[in-house]
Write an enzyme that holds these catalytic residues in place. Structure first.
Site, PDB file in Angstrom:
ATOM      1  N   LYS A   1     -32.774  23.243 -13.773  1.00 32.37           N
ATOM      2  CA  LYS A   1     -31.578  23.254 -14.855  1.00 32.37           C
ATOM      3  C   LYS A   1     -31.285  24.342 -14.998  1.00 32.37           C
ATOM      4  CE  LYS A   1     -29.576  21.230 -19.326  1.00 32.37           C
ATOM      5  NZ  LYS A   1     -29.909  20.455 -20.898  1.00 32.37           N
TER       6      LYS A   1
ATOM      7  N   SER B 154     -27.262  16.987 -21.359  1.00 31.80           N
ATOM      8  CA  SER B 154     -26.493  18.436 -20.696  1.00 31.80           C
ATOM      9  C   SER B 154     -27.012  18.126 -19.532  1.00 31.80           C
ATOM     10  CB  SER B 154     -25.980  19.147 -21.314  1.00 31.80           C
ATOM     11  OG  SER B 154     -27.787  19.768 -22.012  1.00 31.80           O
TER      12      SER B 154
ATOM     13  N   SER C 231     -30.960  14.765 -24.105  1.00 31.60           N
ATOM     14  CA  SER C 231     -30.052  15.508 -22.728  1.00 31.60           C
ATOM     15  C   SER C 231     -30.993  15.042 -21.682  1.00 31.60           C
ATOM     16  CB  SER C 231     -30.408  17.207 -22.929  1.00 31.60           C
ATOM     17  OG  SER C 231     -29.283  17.422 -23.882  1.00 31.60           O
TER      18      SER C 231
END
Length: 567
Positions: A205, A240, A264
């Site tokens: 990420k 996210s 997330s």
């Protein structure tokens, strides 16, 4: 006057009197021009304050925080009481070398014949290749990391040219990938791989430092096109850690790393039909991530199977020096799934279910599939289901949003002050406007509530070992056409997605999402398991058992690449 509410200490609350209150969120659903206009209004000094005050009042946040006297002292960081050791586990070293920890994790896994899996020309139902499949292919010269790298590069080019665009990676350097793959291939040729994770391609990420790629935090950047769900490109992946979940679900990577401060890791894992682990706060070192000073966020693995999550988790676990002093973590453990003890350990587990909360979902497909999985677990392994009550869920949500909001604002304010705020997505700017409206007293009240909610959960864990819920209150939502250009704000959808995930973040508890089936539209459904502090082994054990029980049939995502065989 007369609005003040005085709470009795949590230890004196009569749980038999607790009534479940469904979450009711009042906020406009906005996209396109209306969203842009709304952002300008809420960012305006005077009218913005008025709008936000009214929104918070309608959603009872003002009453839950400023008009409530909370007797508990603030808890500014999760504080855990000592926990009993878990049964049937392998204890690891806190500061062990990653390759040694991974080797230990490998020994905990049940027997698996990679050769027979590889030799099958076709299989009855879709499945993902495991890390052990890749390792067998590399050692048997059936494939090489370099060949797999070329297939990934080709797939990424195809993804980039799709219409509509289907982005998965923000930063991708084919030559760097080839270089790393060549080094891995050479190690296999020399019979000296680093570990079973050598040659395993992973997505990281964008808010985690990964040399040589700069961490831009582009989950919030307005120029990034929406990540598509591999099971239905017209639907969201969940945020996210949307890219890491989508890339695993698409078959491009066996595993990835995300961050989880408000579900997330678990939310996109659930929406994409893969496995996502949020470890206990402080179990992994957050150094090198954008939110390394927060109190709700962790770095966690996403993979297609529980065993692959275990292998990656073993490689990244290890508390920071500061957390070892303040949190006093128990030694990390992994469930020994390869022995008969595992079945005995499963049979002794007590699973806590708050039925009214469990069933508060957008579609009954979700609660029914999750309940079916739990019934199978009880029937097969003898796990006992225990009815529980969790008080003050609305206060928990308020405490979490103030906590994560204040911490996010702290991290982004320097960027905004530098004039980079206009680069943020409109929905992010809306959230930041809300976060700026929180006061110091709101933050302290939220930390008082954190201690209060922690007390309730620790009392619950005296009666059960794991709390079970759906991971999300809805399956992957549709992406409105206007949202592709300027984003979207829909707090009711956000509420449905986040309904069950907050406790693990606010209280620092370990939790995992594991796929249990699909709704009538063929969209994945995830079951969440929340464990005691430092109780990763228990939730991993239960998740592995549920995965085995719910293994068939699996639906092949619409956007899927067989990277190992090149199909």
């Amino acid at each position: 006057m007369g609005k003040k509410q005085v709470l009795v200490p949590a230890s004196e609350v009569d749980l038999t009197e607790v009534k479940y209150e469904p979450e009711l969120i009042q906020a406009p659903h906005l996209t396109g021009f209306l969203l842009k206009s709304f952002v300008k209004l809420v960012e305006a000094p005077l009218i913005g304050s008025m709008i936000l005050y009214q929104l918070k009042k309608q959603n009872k946040m003002t009453g839950l925080l400023r008009q409530t006297v909370i007797p508990e002292t603030p808890m500014f960081k999760p504080e855990f009481p000592p926990q009993d050791p878990e049964p049937g586990v392998l204890v690891l070293e806190e500061d062990g070398k990653p390759e040694v920890q991974v080797e230990s994790a490998l020994k905990c896994l049940p027997h698996y014949d990679s050769a027979s899996s590889w030799s099958l020309d076709s299989i009855a139902s879709f499945r993902y290749w495991k890390i052990r499949d890749y390792a067998h292919a590399y050692r048997s010269r059936l494939a090489t990391p370099s060949k797999v790298a070329e297939r990934i590069i080709s797939a990424m080019e195809e993804f980039s040219n799709k219409k509509p665009p289907t982005p998965l990676l923000i930063s991708f350097d084919p030559e760097e990938l080839r270089k790393q793959a060549a080094a891995s291939t050479q190690r296999f040729e020399e019979g000296n791989p680093l570990s079973i994770l050598d040659g395993i391609f992973m997505a990281i990420k964008d808010d985690i430092d990964c040399y040589p790629h700069p961490s831009k935090g582009c989950n919030f950047c307005i120029k990034i096109t929406t990540t598509r769900n591999p099971h239905d490109p017209g639907r969201y992946t969940g945020g996210s850690s949307s890219g890491p979940a989508a890339i695993v679900a698409s078959g491009l990577c066996s595993a990835s790393l995300g961050t989880d401060g408000g579900g997330s890791v678990r939310i996109p894992s659930s929406l994409c039909g893969v496995v996502g682990l949020k470890s206990t706060y402080g179990r992994t070192d957050m150094k090198g991530s954008l939110c390394d000073a927060g109190t709700v966020e962790i770095i966690g693995p996403i993979a297609s199977t529980v065993e692959d999550v275990m292998l990656v988790y073993a490689a990244i676990l290890g508390s920071s020096a500061a957390d070892k002093i303040s949190l006093k973590p128990s030694l990390p453990c992994l469930p020994i799934l390869s022995s008969s003890e595992s079945s005995n350990a499963l049979g002794s587990l007590r699973l806590g279910k708050y039925t009214e909360w469990f069933n508060d979902v957008f579609s009954t497909d979700i609660s029914e599939r999750c309940a079916d999985a739990l019934n199978l677990l009880s029937e097969t392994h003898g796990c006992k289901m225990v009815e529980i009550v969790i008080p003050e869920l609305q206060r928990m949500r308020a405490s979490h949003i103030v906590s994560i909001g204040s911490e996010s604002l702290c991290g982004l304010t320097p960027e905004c002050e530098d004039g980079n705020g206009v680069k943020l997505t409109y929905d992010t700017r809306t959230n930041l406007a809300l976060f700026r409206s929180f006061t110091a007293s709101d933050y302290v009240a939220a930390q008082r509530l954190r201690r209060r909610i922690m007390y309730y959960h620790m009392e619950i864990f005296k009666k059960v070992d794991v709390i079970v819920t759906p991971t999300t209150g809805m399956t992957a939502p549709v992406i409105p056409p206007d949202a592709l250009k300027s984003g979207e704000t829909d707090m009711q959808v956000t509420g449905n997605l986040m309904r069950f995930i907050i406790a693990a973040n606010l209280l620092g508890l370990p939790a995992i999402s594991v796929p249990v089936g699909y709704d009538k539209q063929g969209l994945p459904i995830g079951l969440q398991l929340i464990g005691r502090p430092w109780g990763e082994a228990s939730i991993l054990r239960v998740a592995a058992a549920i995965e085995e029980l719910c293994a068939n049939p699996k639906k092949r995502p619409l956007q899927y690449y067989d990277i190992l065989k090149g199909n």
